[in-house]
Structure formats: structure tokens, C-alpha cells
Motif scaffolding. Structure first.
Motif, PDB file in Angstrom:
ATOM      1  N   LEU A 159       0.844  -1.181   0.000  1.00 52.42           N
ATOM      2  CA  LEU A 159       0.000   0.000   0.000  1.00 52.42           C
ATOM      3  C   LEU A 159       0.885   1.239   0.000  1.00 52.42           C
ATOM      4  O   LEU A 159       1.709   1.435   0.878  1.00 52.42           O
ATOM      5  CB  LEU A 159      -0.901  -0.002   1.233  1.00 52.42           C
ATOM      6  N   SER A 160       0.709   2.063  -0.993  1.00 48.00           N
ATOM      7  CA  SER A 160       1.523   3.278  -1.099  1.00 48.00           C
ATOM      8  C   SER A 160       0.675   4.493  -0.768  1.00 48.00           C
ATOM      9  O   SER A 160      -0.556   4.429  -0.744  1.00 48.00           O
ATOM     10  CB  SER A 160       2.068   3.413  -2.520  1.00 48.00           C
ATOM     11  N   ALA A 161       1.333   5.597  -0.533  1.00 51.19           N
ATOM     12  CA  ALA A 161       0.620   6.848  -0.267  1.00 51.19           C
ATOM     13  C   ALA A 161      -0.249   7.214  -1.462  1.00 51.19           C
ATOM     14  O   ALA A 161      -1.378   7.678  -1.297  1.00 51.19           O
ATOM     15  CB  ALA A 161       1.606   7.959   0.051  1.00 51.19           C
ATOM     16  N   ALA A 162       0.239   6.991  -2.661  1.00 49.65           N
ATOM     17  CA  ALA A 162      -0.524   7.319  -3.867  1.00 49.65           C
ATOM     18  C   ALA A 162      -1.788   6.467  -3.955  1.00 49.65           C
ATOM     19  O   ALA A 162      -2.863   6.966  -4.283  1.00 49.65           O
ATOM     20  CB  ALA A 162       0.336   7.132  -5.112  1.00 49.65           C
ATOM     21  N   LYS A 163      -1.666   5.168  -3.648  1.00 54.37           N
ATOM     22  CA  LYS A 163      -2.834   4.283  -3.690  1.00 54.37           C
ATOM     23  C   LYS A 163      -3.838   4.677  -2.615  1.00 54.37           C
ATOM     24  O   LYS A 163      -5.038   4.683  -2.854  1.00 54.37           O
ATOM     25  CB  LYS A 163      -2.424   2.824  -3.502  1.00 54.37           C
ATOM     26  N   LEU A 164      -3.346   5.009  -1.435  1.00 53.37           N
ATOM     27  CA  LEU A 164      -4.225   5.401  -0.348  1.00 53.37           C
ATOM     28  C   LEU A 164      -4.938   6.706  -0.669  1.00 53.37           C
ATOM     29  O   LEU A 164      -6.142   6.839  -0.448  1.00 53.37           O
ATOM     30  CB  LEU A 164      -3.435   5.538   0.958  1.00 53.37           C
ATOM     31  N   THR A 165      -4.231   7.661  -1.242  1.00 53.65           N
ATOM     32  CA  THR A 165      -4.831   8.936  -1.639  1.00 53.65           C
ATOM     33  C   THR A 165      -5.886   8.718  -2.714  1.00 53.65           C
ATOM     34  O   THR A 165      -6.977   9.289  -2.655  1.00 53.65           O
ATOM     35  CB  THR A 165      -3.754   9.917  -2.129  1.00 53.65           C
ATOM     36  N   LYS A 181     -14.494   9.411  -0.675  1.00 46.37           N
ATOM     37  CA  LYS A 181     -14.878  10.466   0.265  1.00 46.37           C
ATOM     38  C   LYS A 181     -16.280  11.006   0.011  1.00 46.37           C
ATOM     39  O   LYS A 181     -16.840  11.688   0.860  1.00 46.37           O
ATOM     40  CB  LYS A 181     -13.856  11.597   0.284  1.00 46.37           C
ATOM     41  N   PHE A 182     -16.840  10.683  -1.122  1.00 43.83           N
ATOM     42  CA  PHE A 182     -18.204  11.112  -1.434  1.00 43.83           C
ATOM     43  C   PHE A 182     -19.147   9.923  -1.290  1.00 43.83           C
ATOM     44  O   PHE A 182     -18.894   8.863  -1.843  1.00 43.83           O
ATOM     45  CB  PHE A 182     -18.284  11.660  -2.868  1.00 43.83           C
ATOM     46  N   PRO A 183     -20.253  10.101  -0.561  1.00 46.09           N
ATOM     47  CA  PRO A 183     -21.205   8.995  -0.422  1.00 46.09           C
ATOM     48  C   PRO A 183     -21.897   8.698  -1.748  1.00 46.09           C
ATOM     49  O   PRO A 183     -21.886   9.524  -2.661  1.00 46.09           O
ATOM     50  CB  PRO A 183     -22.189   9.506   0.626  1.00 46.09           C
ATOM     51  N   PRO A 184     -22.525   7.523  -1.863  1.00 48.90           N
ATOM     52  CA  PRO A 184     -23.180   7.160  -3.120  1.00 48.90           C
ATOM     53  C   PRO A 184     -24.312   8.110  -3.511  1.00 48.90           C
ATOM     54  O   PRO A 184     -24.610   8.277  -4.683  1.00 48.90           O
ATOM     55  CB  PRO A 184     -23.721   5.760  -2.878  1.00 48.90           C
ATOM     56  N   TYR A 185     -24.941   8.751  -2.521  1.00 51.20           N
ATOM     57  CA  TYR A 185     -26.062   9.653  -2.778  1.00 51.20           C
ATOM     58  C   TYR A 185     -26.099  10.637  -1.627  1.00 51.20           C
ATOM     59  O   TYR A 185     -26.182  10.236  -0.465  1.00 51.20           O
ATOM     60  CB  TYR A 185     -27.365   8.855  -2.846  1.00 51.20           C
TER      61      TYR A 185
END
Length: 103
Positions: A12-18, A25-29
Motif C-alpha cells: 500500500l503506497s501513499a498514492a494508492k491510499l490517496t 470520500k463522497f457517499p453514493p447519494y
């Protein structure tokens, strides 16, 4: 959230985590508002607008169930949002919708 995420990548890299955080970070609705509008537009995904009348609780809940499923299906491809048609009906006209009745 509603969904558990299992990640078994040992590298797991910082780029993958970002990238994962940005996608999730946005909910489905969700309600779109002045507070999050910029985030949705900067996301670069098409917006699927739903106009509802929050006073019609049962109808609004039914719409939410359908749209949340759509948001999950097209996660990372489409932002599915709602706003009050009674409060922001003029926005509906700007996106080409007619009428004054909202579910």
C-alpha cells in the motif's frame, strides 16, 4: 459508511491510499449544497441531479433508495446528488427540467 472495505495489497503506497480516499470520500447519494458543491465539481465526474420535496418524506425516502443504489453501481463514474426542488427549483430549470412538482 455502509460498505466494509477489505484491502489485501501488502504494498500500500501513499498514492494508492490517496486515490482510494479521493474515490470514497463522497457517499453514493448525498445532498449537494454550497458547502460541498466545489468538491463535486472538482471531482470531474458527471452529476446526476435529483430534485425532491423534503416535506414529502415517504416519496423522498423511496427516491433515495433508488438513487443510492445507482450511486453505488456507478461509484467513481458518476456523482449522484439531491437538492430541494421546492427551495432550488430554478436550478432544475437551468438543467433543462420542467415542472414544479417534486417527489
Amino acid at each position: 459508511g455502509d460498505d466494509a472495505v477489505v484491502h489485501d495489497d501488502t504494498k500500500l503506497s501513499a498514492a494508492k491510499l490517496t486515490a482510494w480516499a479521493d474515490k470514497n470520500k463522497f457517499p453514493p447519494y448525498a445532498e449537494i449544497s454550497q458547502d460541498n458543491f466545489k468538491g463535486y465539481t472538482e471531482r470531474g465526474l458527471p452529476l446526476a441531479w435529483t430534485f425532491v420535496d423534503p416535506a414529502k418524506e415517504e416519496e423522498t425516502a423511496e427516491v433515495a433508495t433508488i438513487m443510492k443504489a445507482l450511486g453505488k453501481k456507478y461509484k467513481g463514474q458518476l456523482s449522484v446528488v439531491w437538492l430541494s426542488g421546492t427551495q432550488y427549483g430554478s436550478m432544475a430549470e437551468r438543467v433543462g427540467l420542467e415542472g414544479k412538482e417534486w417527489p
